[in-house]
Write a protein that holds these residues in place. Structure first.
Motif, PDB file in Angstrom:
ATOM      1  N   LYS A 302       0.856  -1.194   0.000  1.00 38.41           N
ATOM      2  CA  LYS A 302       0.000   0.000   0.000  1.00 38.41           C
ATOM      3  C   LYS A 302       0.889   1.240   0.000  1.00 38.41           C
ATOM      4  O   LYS A 302       1.756   1.393   0.848  1.00 38.41           O
ATOM      5  CB  LYS A 302      -0.908   0.004   1.243  1.00 38.41           C
ATOM      6  CG  LYS A 302      -1.768   1.250   1.404  1.00 38.41           C
ATOM      7  CD  LYS A 302      -2.885   1.275   0.397  1.00 38.41           C
ATOM      8  CE  LYS A 302      -3.878   2.391   0.719  1.00 38.41           C
ATOM      9  NZ  LYS A 302      -3.297   3.750   0.626  1.00 38.41           N
ATOM     10  N   THR A 304       1.676   5.491  -0.189  1.00 34.45           N
ATOM     11  CA  THR A 304       1.234   6.849   0.129  1.00 34.45           C
ATOM     12  C   THR A 304       2.249   7.818  -0.457  1.00 34.45           C
ATOM     13  O   THR A 304       3.455   7.659  -0.240  1.00 34.45           O
ATOM     14  CB  THR A 304       1.120   7.080   1.642  1.00 34.45           C
ATOM     15  OG1 THR A 304       0.194   6.151   2.196  1.00 34.45           O
ATOM     16  CG2 THR A 304       0.636   8.496   1.932  1.00 34.45           C
ATOM     17  N   GLN A 348       2.033   6.514  10.904  1.00 37.67           N
ATOM     18  CA  GLN A 348       0.596   6.490  10.636  1.00 37.67           C
ATOM     19  C   GLN A 348       0.162   5.240   9.885  1.00 37.67           C
ATOM     20  O   GLN A 348      -1.028   4.892   9.913  1.00 37.67           O
ATOM     21  CB  GLN A 348       0.201   7.723   9.814  1.00 37.67           C
ATOM     22  CG  GLN A 348       0.422   9.032  10.539  1.00 37.67           C
ATOM     23  CD  GLN A 348       0.189  10.234   9.653  1.00 37.67           C
ATOM     24  OE1 GLN A 348      -0.023  10.088   8.439  1.00 37.67           O
ATOM     25  NE2 GLN A 348       0.239  11.429  10.220  1.00 37.67           N
ATOM     26  N   ARG A 349       1.081   4.541   9.237  1.00 34.23           N
ATOM     27  CA  ARG A 349       0.722   3.388   8.425  1.00 34.23           C
ATOM     28  C   ARG A 349       0.282   2.219   9.305  1.00 34.23           C
ATOM     29  O   ARG A 349       0.971   1.835  10.246  1.00 34.23           O
ATOM     30  CB  ARG A 349       1.908   2.984   7.548  1.00 34.23           C
ATOM     31  CG  ARG A 349       1.602   1.852   6.602  1.00 34.23           C
ATOM     32  CD  ARG A 349       2.712   1.647   5.586  1.00 34.23           C
ATOM     33  NE  ARG A 349       3.955   1.189   6.180  1.00 34.23           N
ATOM     34  CZ  ARG A 349       4.992   0.713   5.467  1.00 34.23           C
ATOM     35  NH1 ARG A 349       4.921   0.664   4.155  1.00 34.23           N
ATOM     36  NH2 ARG A 349       6.095   0.350   6.078  1.00 34.23           N
ATOM     37  N   ARG A 350      -0.835   1.617   8.965  1.00 34.96           N
ATOM     38  CA  ARG A 350      -1.342   0.474   9.726  1.00 34.96           C
ATOM     39  C   ARG A 350      -0.613  -0.811   9.376  1.00 34.96           C
ATOM     40  O   ARG A 350      -0.322  -1.621  10.241  1.00 34.96           O
ATOM     41  CB  ARG A 350      -2.840   0.289   9.454  1.00 34.96           C
ATOM     42  CG  ARG A 350      -3.732   1.437   9.903  1.00 34.96           C
ATOM     43  CD  ARG A 350      -5.180   1.155   9.543  1.00 34.96           C
ATOM     44  NE  ARG A 350      -5.320   0.961   8.101  1.00 34.96           N
ATOM     45  CZ  ARG A 350      -6.422   0.484   7.524  1.00 34.96           C
ATOM     46  NH1 ARG A 350      -7.453   0.138   8.277  1.00 34.96           N
ATOM     47  NH2 ARG A 350      -6.491   0.362   6.210  1.00 34.96           N
ATOM     48  N   SER A 351      -0.322  -0.994   8.099  1.00 29.04           N
ATOM     49  CA  SER A 351       0.297  -2.229   7.628  1.00 29.04           C
ATOM     50  C   SER A 351       1.014  -1.946   6.327  1.00 29.04           C
ATOM     51  O   SER A 351       0.738  -0.965   5.641  1.00 29.04           O
ATOM     52  CB  SER A 351      -0.765  -3.320   7.433  1.00 29.04           C
ATOM     53  OG  SER A 351      -0.230  -4.422   6.727  1.00 29.04           O
ATOM     54  N   PHE A 354      -1.886  -2.885   3.794  1.00 30.24           N
ATOM     55  CA  PHE A 354      -3.238  -2.350   3.935  1.00 30.24           C
ATOM     56  C   PHE A 354      -3.202  -0.915   4.458  1.00 30.24           C
ATOM     57  O   PHE A 354      -2.259  -0.521   5.095  1.00 30.24           O
ATOM     58  CB  PHE A 354      -4.079  -3.204   4.881  1.00 30.24           C
ATOM     59  CG  PHE A 354      -4.157  -4.649   4.455  1.00 30.24           C
ATOM     60  CD1 PHE A 354      -4.984  -5.032   3.412  1.00 30.24           C
ATOM     61  CD2 PHE A 354      -3.394  -5.610   5.092  1.00 30.24           C
ATOM     62  CE1 PHE A 354      -5.059  -6.359   3.017  1.00 30.24           C
ATOM     63  CE2 PHE A 354      -3.462  -6.933   4.705  1.00 30.24           C
ATOM     64  CZ  PHE A 354      -4.298  -7.308   3.672  1.00 30.24           C
TER      65      PHE A 354
END
Length: 354
Positions: A302, A304, A348-351, A354
């Protein structure tokens, strides 16, 4: 018998979710009827010739009625796409298209190249874009980004991100290394997509023409670094991009990309094989070369992409481009801003996926 009064109703049958107003009719006044007006409850639409009610004729108009059912999308839209595709092929066959002095073919990029990369951008990496408002609506600007991922997919994703998210659909002209223009097929595609050689002369010409120019100062040091050093920025060269921005007076927009580091986790480098092939490195990943061509498939991470606040350069005098201390300070400022944003996005990234 007196004329009946007909209450018009909103003919908005095709508008989804809107409740159709209740249709009422007014009964005619009869002699010796004690009630002045008798209201009749809602009933189905009247048919022509029904006694006691006159049919209201619509006023002639050249425009379609408001609320009329829209034309089906299937036929017209498909026909337009086919016509556009045929017109595009005709222009390609007859040579009626424009290419600038760098070899950039805007029509081919928009119609074909972007369409090939966009599914990877939207469906595979699911790129999220932040800070697109920091890219100016017009005029030149230099976008400086971190570089990673073993293969330079991050530059292509950044190019799509700018075009598809900017209100003006601006095109990003990337500065690429010499190796890109030495490879067959890749050389032609890069030129057609608007990429040019990473040199000060080409960058200045593009910026003076009001183009968006993208540069990744880490170069091969960033894209070919081992997985253990992910998201740690390498040296930004000698600050040549800052000198170019100062000469043209264009702002510098820092850009941070998260997600590219994990698409090909580089756990080794076959240096001997890289020298034989003429490459700066030959990556060894958990899947390549062990799985053959299948190992070249990137992992679906994922992504950003965040564009930071622009750093203006138009306030400096012309001789500032020759000041080594100023170039060092501005280069360090851009690098620190990109690194700080990378750390913030990682928190801030969850995974990874994802």
């Amino acid at each position: 018998m007196a004329d009946a009064k007909v209450i018009p109703f909103d003919d908005d049958r095709s508008r989804g979710g809107a409740q159709r107003p209740t249709r009422r009719r007014v009964a005619t006044l009869r002699k010796n009827d004690p009630a002045a007006v008798r209201e009749v409850t809602a009933m189905p639409a009247q048919q022509d010739g029904e006694p006691g009610v006159e049919r209201a004729e619509p006023a002639p108009s050249a425009e379609p009625k408001q609320g009329a059912a829209p034309e089906p999308r299937g036929g017209g839209g498909l026909e337009r796409r086919i016509a556009g595709g045929l017109a595009f092929l005709r222009r390609r066959l007859t040579g009626e298209y424009e290419v600038d002095d760098f070899g950039y073919d805007e029509e081919l990029t928009d119609q074909v190249l972007m369409s090939l990369v966009r599914p990877l951008y939207e469906k595979y990496f699911r790129v999220e874009v932040k800070g697109i408002e920091n890219i100016p609506s017009d005029g030149g600007a230099l976008i400086v980004a971190n570089h990673s991922g073993t293969l330079p997919l991050d530059g292509l994703m950044m190019q799509v991100a700018v075009h598809d998210n900017h209100p003006q659909e601006r095109h990003l002209r990337l500065l690429a290394a010499d190796l890109v223009f030495m490879l067959p097929v890749v050389n032609e595609l890069a030129r057609k997509a608007g990429h040019t050689l990473a040199c000060a002369e080409d960058a200045e010409r593009l910026l003076e023409r009001g183009e968006l120019v993208g540069v990744m100062p880490e170069g091969f040091k960033g894209i070919g670094k081992p997985f253990s050093e992910r998201y740690k920025l390498q040296r930004f060269g000698r600050g040549g991009f800052v000198s170019t921005a100062l000469r043209t007076g264009t702002p510098i927009v820092p850009c941070s990309i998260v997600g590219a580091e994990e698409i090909y986790p580089m756990i080794g480098n076959a240096k001997t094989l890289a020298r034989v092939l003429g490459f700066p490195y030959f990556p060894i990943t958990p899947t390549f070369p062990w799985l053959g061509p299948l190992g070249a498939l990137p992992l679906p991470t994922k992504w950003t992409i965040q564009f930071g606040e622009p750093i203006p350069t138009d306030g400096y005098p012309p001789e500032a481009a020759e000041d080594p201390m100023l170039m060092f300070n501005l280069t360090d400022q851009v690098r620190e801003q990109i690194q700080h944003t990378l750390y913030k996005l990682l928190v801030q990234r969850r995974s990874v996926f994802f």
